[in-house]
Design an enzyme around this catalytic site. Structure first.
Site, short mmCIF file in Angstrom:
data_model
loop_
_atom_site.label_atom_id
_atom_site.label_comp_id
_atom_site.label_asym_id
_atom_site.label_seq_id
_atom_site.Cartn_x
_atom_site.Cartn_y
_atom_site.Cartn_z
N GLY A 1 53.75 -27.37 79.34
CA GLY A 1 52.33 -27.08 79.18
C GLY A 1 51.61 -26.62 80.43
O GLY A 1 50.40 -26.85 80.58
N MET B 1 57.91 -23.21 70.78
CA MET B 1 59.27 -22.71 70.56
C MET B 1 59.62 -22.64 69.08
O MET B 1 60.62 -23.20 68.63
CB MET B 1 60.27 -23.58 71.31
CG MET B 1 60.03 -23.65 72.80
SD MET B 1 59.96 -22.03 73.57
CE MET B 1 61.70 -21.64 73.58
N LEU C 1 56.53 -18.33 63.87
CA LEU C 1 55.60 -18.64 62.78
C LEU C 1 55.88 -17.74 61.59
O LEU C 1 56.26 -16.57 61.75
CB LEU C 1 54.16 -18.46 63.27
CG LEU C 1 53.74 -19.45 64.37
CD1 LEU C 1 52.45 -19.01 65.03
CD2 LEU C 1 53.63 -20.86 63.81
N HIS D 1 54.41 -14.20 77.11
CA HIS D 1 55.86 -13.99 77.20
C HIS D 1 56.22 -13.66 78.65
O HIS D 1 55.54 -12.84 79.29
CB HIS D 1 56.26 -12.84 76.27
CG HIS D 1 57.74 -12.63 76.23
ND1 HIS D 1 58.60 -13.47 75.57
CD2 HIS D 1 58.52 -11.68 76.81
CE1 HIS D 1 59.84 -13.05 75.73
NE2 HIS D 1 59.82 -11.98 76.48
N ASP E 1 52.43 -10.84 65.77
CA ASP E 1 52.63 -10.29 64.43
C ASP E 1 53.89 -10.95 63.85
O ASP E 1 54.36 -11.95 64.37
CB ASP E 1 52.69 -8.75 64.44
CG ASP E 1 53.92 -8.24 65.15
OD1 ASP E 1 54.79 -9.07 65.53
OD2 ASP E 1 54.05 -7.01 65.30
N GLU E 2 54.43 -10.33 62.80
CA GLU E 2 55.52 -11.03 62.11
C GLU E 2 56.87 -10.91 62.81
O GLU E 2 57.83 -11.56 62.42
CB GLU E 2 55.56 -10.56 60.65
CG GLU E 2 54.31 -11.06 59.94
CD GLU E 2 54.04 -10.44 58.60
OE1 GLU E 2 54.96 -9.81 58.06
OE2 GLU E 2 52.92 -10.61 58.10
N GLY E 3 56.96 -10.10 63.84
CA GLY E 3 58.21 -9.96 64.57
C GLY E 3 58.30 -10.98 65.70
O GLY E 3 57.40 -11.81 65.89
N LYS F 1 53.54 -18.15 87.67
CA LYS F 1 52.24 -18.05 88.37
C LYS F 1 51.40 -16.92 87.78
O LYS F 1 50.18 -17.05 87.62
CB LYS F 1 52.46 -17.77 89.86
CG LYS F 1 52.76 -19.00 90.65
CD LYS F 1 52.59 -18.73 92.14
CE LYS F 1 52.98 -19.97 92.92
NZ LYS F 1 53.45 -19.65 94.26
N GLU G 1 51.68 -15.78 84.73
CA GLU G 1 51.25 -16.23 83.38
C GLU G 1 49.95 -17.01 83.49
O GLU G 1 49.03 -16.82 82.68
CB GLU G 1 52.34 -17.11 82.75
CG GLU G 1 53.64 -16.38 82.47
CD GLU G 1 54.67 -17.29 81.80
OE1 GLU G 1 54.28 -18.12 80.97
OE2 GLU G 1 55.86 -17.17 82.13
C1 GRF Z 1 56.42 -19.85 79.60
O1 GRF Z 1 57.32 -19.20 80.44
C2 GRF Z 1 55.99 -18.94 78.48
O2 GRF Z 1 55.92 -17.61 78.87
C3 GRF Z 1 57.09 -19.13 77.49
O3 GRF Z 1 57.38 -20.51 77.55
C4 GRF Z 1 57.06 -21.01 78.85
C5 GRF Z 1 56.13 -22.17 78.67
O4 GRF Z 1 55.85 -22.83 79.86
N1 GRF Z 1 56.68 -18.65 76.19
P1 GRF Z 1 54.73 -23.94 79.92
O5 GRF Z 1 55.06 -24.99 78.84
O6 GRF Z 1 53.40 -23.31 79.69
O7 GRF Z 1 54.85 -24.54 81.30
#
Ligand code: GRF
Length: 189
Positions: free
Chosen positions: A15, A88, A91, A107, A139-141, A170, A172
């Protein structure tokens, strides 16, 4: 008081992205408020983060009731934007149709390159000189929806999986709140 976009954040793990979003909300750097955190992993540290900030948090186990229960909570909390942050689980189309253009995902690669699992490893193995992070509509993919925001970083010759993943993480943490603010400003204008 200014209007706040109501966020529901779906998590499965540590998180750190959730934390970046909570921090941005609490520092008023974005016009948003996390009203629910939902995890499909009981021990996800993300749930502790939510509790620490007094945000309603929920664990729902995987199985046939997962999506209906998540939908109930999101509707009850009047969530306006669903943010997947390390959630993870793919949907289903019917879930996505419940929240049209209202679900974002982050991502750890420059989509459309390296969708799916282990994106940082895929990037290293391909030998790309640049990677980064992408916030996109769901989306659905799998990681295929329209891109909202991306930021790239160089991949160094000395990078290993750990160093590249940390530098991408970082990025993200910067771009997810910024992407949310894009939606917030568009909805309140
Ligand atoms: C991140 O790398 C995100 O891009 C991916 O899962 C990871 C989650 O990390 N979808 P966190 O739980 O936010 O630390």
């Amino acid at each position: 008081m200014s209007k706040k976009l109501k966020l529901g954040v779906l998590v499965s793990g540590s998180g750190t992205n959730l934390q970046a979003i909570i921090n941005a909300c609490e520092h008023n750097s974005i016009d948003a408020q996390v009203v629910a955190v939902i995890s499909n992993t009981e021990k996800a540290f993300a749930l502790e983060r939510a509790k620490k900030h007094k945000i309603p948090s929920f664990f729902i186990s995987n199985g046939e009731h997962l999506e209906p229960l998540i939908i109930n909570i999101l509707k009850e909390k009047k969530v306006e934007l669903v943010c997947l942050a390390g959630f993870m689980k793919l949907l289903s189309p019917s879930f996505i149709q419940e929240f049209p253009k209202q679900i974002l995902n982050i991502h750890p690669a420059l989509l459309p390159s390296f969708p799916g699992l282990h994106a940082q490893k895929q990037a290293l193995e391909a030998g790309v000189k640049e990677s980064g992070a992408t916030v996109h509509f769901v989306d659905e993919g799998c990681d295929t929806g329209p891109i909202l925001l991306q930021k790239s970083i160089p991949v160094h010759a000395t990078d290993d999986l750990e160093s590249l993943s940390q530098r991408i993480l970082k990025v993200e943490h910067q771009i997810y709140p910024t992407a949310i603010q894009k939606i917030a400003s568009a909805s309140f204008k």
